[in-house]
Design a protein around this motif. Structure first.
Motif, PDB file in Angstrom:
ATOM      1  N   UNK A 199      54.271  35.685  48.559  1.00 58.61           N
ATOM      2  CA  UNK A 199      54.115  34.342  49.148  1.00 58.61           C
ATOM      3  C   UNK A 199      52.644  34.005  49.203  1.00 58.61           C
ATOM      4  N   UNK A 200      52.327  32.724  49.003  1.00 54.97           N
ATOM      5  CA  UNK A 200      50.977  32.253  49.265  1.00 54.97           C
ATOM      6  C   UNK A 200      50.123  32.021  48.042  1.00 54.97           C
ATOM      7  N   UNK A 201      48.923  31.557  48.329  1.00 56.58           N
ATOM      8  CA  UNK A 201      47.914  31.250  47.328  1.00 56.58           C
ATOM      9  C   UNK A 201      46.577  31.746  47.849  1.00 56.58           C
ATOM     10  N   UNK A 202      45.816  32.393  46.997  1.00 55.49           N
ATOM     11  CA  UNK A 202      44.521  32.887  47.438  1.00 55.49           C
ATOM     12  C   UNK A 202      43.725  33.452  46.291  1.00 55.49           C
ATOM     13  N   UNK A 203      42.873  34.410  46.617  1.00 53.28           N
ATOM     14  CA  UNK A 203      42.039  35.034  45.596  1.00 53.28           C
ATOM     15  C   UNK A 203      41.610  36.421  46.057  1.00 53.28           C
ATOM     16  N   UNK A 204      41.205  37.211  45.086  1.00 55.21           N
ATOM     17  CA  UNK A 204      40.668  38.548  45.322  1.00 55.21           C
ATOM     18  C   UNK A 204      39.204  38.569  44.904  1.00 55.21           C
ATOM     19  N   UNK A 205      38.420  39.402  45.562  1.00 52.26           N
ATOM     20  CA  UNK A 205      37.088  39.756  45.102  1.00 52.26           C
ATOM     21  C   UNK A 205      37.125  41.233  44.728  1.00 52.26           C
ATOM     22  N   UNK A 206      36.624  41.546  43.528  1.00 51.53           N
ATOM     23  CA  UNK A 206      36.581  42.923  43.040  1.00 51.53           C
ATOM     24  C   UNK A 206      35.156  43.254  42.609  1.00 51.53           C
ATOM     25  N   UNK A 207      34.623  44.336  43.162  1.00 52.83           N
ATOM     26  CA  UNK A 207      33.344  44.888  42.738  1.00 52.83           C
ATOM     27  C   UNK A 207      33.671  46.156  41.955  1.00 52.83           C
ATOM     28  N   UNK A 208      33.607  46.081  40.639  1.00 52.47           N
ATOM     29  CA  UNK A 208      33.982  47.229  39.811  1.00 52.47           C
ATOM     30  C   UNK A 208      32.877  48.272  39.789  1.00 52.47           C
ATOM     31  N   UNK A 209      33.269  49.496  39.514  1.00 54.42           N
ATOM     32  CA  UNK A 209      32.357  50.628  39.443  1.00 54.42           C
ATOM     33  C   UNK A 209      31.718  50.679  38.063  1.00 54.42           C
ATOM     34  N   UNK A 210      30.402  50.802  38.036  1.00 52.19           N
ATOM     35  CA  UNK A 210      29.675  51.058  36.792  1.00 52.19           C
ATOM     36  C   UNK A 210      29.347  52.554  36.790  1.00 52.19           C
ATOM     37  N   UNK A 240      27.437  53.190  40.356  1.00 55.40           N
ATOM     38  CA  UNK A 240      27.114  52.149  41.324  1.00 55.40           C
ATOM     39  C   UNK A 240      28.124  51.019  41.162  1.00 55.40           C
ATOM     40  N   UNK A 241      28.253  50.239  42.188  1.00 49.98           N
ATOM     41  CA  UNK A 241      29.184  49.119  42.144  1.00 49.98           C
ATOM     42  C   UNK A 241      28.430  47.855  41.765  1.00 49.98           C
ATOM     43  N   UNK A 242      29.141  46.947  41.106  1.00 46.40           N
ATOM     44  CA  UNK A 242      28.531  45.682  40.722  1.00 46.40           C
ATOM     45  C   UNK A 242      28.006  44.968  41.963  1.00 46.40           C
ATOM     46  N   UNK A 243      26.861  44.295  41.810  1.00 44.76           N
ATOM     47  CA  UNK A 243      26.298  43.555  42.940  1.00 44.76           C
ATOM     48  C   UNK A 243      27.101  42.292  43.234  1.00 44.76           C
ATOM     49  N   UNK A 244      27.523  41.615  42.189  1.00 42.74           N
ATOM     50  CA  UNK A 244      28.300  40.380  42.346  1.00 42.74           C
ATOM     51  C   UNK A 244      29.768  40.658  42.022  1.00 42.74           C
ATOM     52  N   UNK A 245      30.674  40.237  42.894  1.00 43.01           N
ATOM     53  CA  UNK A 245      32.093  40.504  42.623  1.00 43.01           C
ATOM     54  C   UNK A 245      32.674  39.555  41.587  1.00 43.01           C
ATOM     55  N   UNK A 246      33.740  40.018  40.962  1.00 40.94           N
ATOM     56  CA  UNK A 246      34.566  39.137  40.125  1.00 40.94           C
ATOM     57  C   UNK A 246      35.598  38.507  41.048  1.00 40.94           C
ATOM     58  N   UNK A 247      35.903  37.249  40.819  1.00 43.99           N
ATOM     59  CA  UNK A 247      36.903  36.563  41.639  1.00 43.99           C
ATOM     60  C   UNK A 247      38.132  36.268  40.788  1.00 43.99           C
ATOM     61  N   UNK A 248      39.305  36.597  41.342  1.00 43.97           N
ATOM     62  CA  UNK A 248      40.578  36.370  40.655  1.00 43.97           C
ATOM     63  C   UNK A 248      41.492  35.554  41.552  1.00 43.97           C
ATOM     64  N   UNK A 249      41.865  34.363  41.112  1.00 45.20           N
ATOM     65  CA  UNK A 249      42.793  33.517  41.870  1.00 45.20           C
ATOM     66  C   UNK A 249      44.214  34.029  41.671  1.00 45.20           C
ATOM     67  N   UNK A 250      45.047  33.888  42.709  1.00 48.95           N
ATOM     68  CA  UNK A 250      46.444  34.284  42.610  1.00 48.95           C
ATOM     69  C   UNK A 250      47.328  33.305  43.379  1.00 48.95           C
ATOM     70  N   UNK A 251      48.597  33.291  42.977  1.00 47.86           N
ATOM     71  CA  UNK A 251      49.605  32.467  43.636  1.00 47.86           C
ATOM     72  C   UNK A 251      50.942  33.195  43.565  1.00 47.86           C
ATOM     73  N   UNK A 252      51.918  32.692  44.274  1.00 43.86           N
ATOM     74  CA  UNK A 252      53.235  33.331  44.341  1.00 43.86           C
ATOM     75  C   UNK A 252      53.748  33.709  42.949  1.00 43.86           C
ATOM     76  N   UNK A 253      54.197  34.961  42.822  1.00 40.93           N
ATOM     77  CA  UNK A 253      54.750  35.453  41.567  1.00 40.93           C
ATOM     78  C   UNK A 253      53.754  36.190  40.690  1.00 40.93           C
ATOM     79  N   UNK A 254      52.469  36.133  41.015  1.00 43.38           N
ATOM     80  CA  UNK A 254      51.449  36.800  40.206  1.00 43.38           C
ATOM     81  C   UNK A 254      51.371  38.291  40.539  1.00 43.38           C
ATOM     82  N   UNK A 255      50.852  39.058  39.573  1.00 37.93           N
ATOM     83  CA  UNK A 255      50.498  40.455  39.787  1.00 37.93           C
ATOM     84  C   UNK A 255      48.980  40.572  39.782  1.00 37.93           C
TER      85      UNK A 255
END
Length: 142
Positions: A59-70, A80-95
């Protein structure tokens, strides 16, 4: 497992309802799953761990922030982890896929409705003794 046998927990990552985990008396041996509740305009805690996760947006709509490991182990041993996160939008039914070691956090973008995420991971990494979880920031209200 009936719904009444699935305990709720107010965790550093937020309000969750365990679906299956190692403390429950079930036949499965390697899967952990829980439903995470994000209040309107709410967010989860920010954390990282050694195992990967897949998340189904129930349920819902939103987004994730991910700081991947280098990581480098060819020229030198460094990580080290990335300084700037990647942003991924999501909504109902997404993986959503969260790689091992990635710092991650979930945000509900809806000001009126709750978001519900079903988080699934393989607990074999924990069973092998790699139960490392680093909680970097708690969810609000914890």
């Amino acid at each position: 497992i009936s719904a009444e046998d699935m305990p709720f927990e107010d965790s550093p990552n937020g309000r969750i309802k365990h679906i299956v985990n190692e403390r429950m008396d079930t036949r499965e041996m390697c899967v952990e799953a829980y439903m995470q509740f994000l209040a309107p305009n709410g967010r989860s805690g920010k954390h990282r761990h050694m195992w990967e996760e897949i998340i189904f947006v129930a349920e819902g709509t939103g987004y994730d922030l991910h700081w991947d490991l280098k990581f480098d182990c060819v020229d030198e041993f460094s990580w080290e982890w990335q300084e700037e996160p990647k942003q991924f939008a999501w909504t109902r039914g997404d993986f959503i896929y969260v790689p091992p070691f990635s710092i991650h956090q979930h945000f509900n973008a809806d000001a009126k409705g709750e978001a519900r995420l079903i988080v699934i991971s393989n607990r074999i990494v924990k069973a092998m003794g790699f139960d490392w979880l680093d909680q970097l920031e708690h969810a609000p209200g914890y």
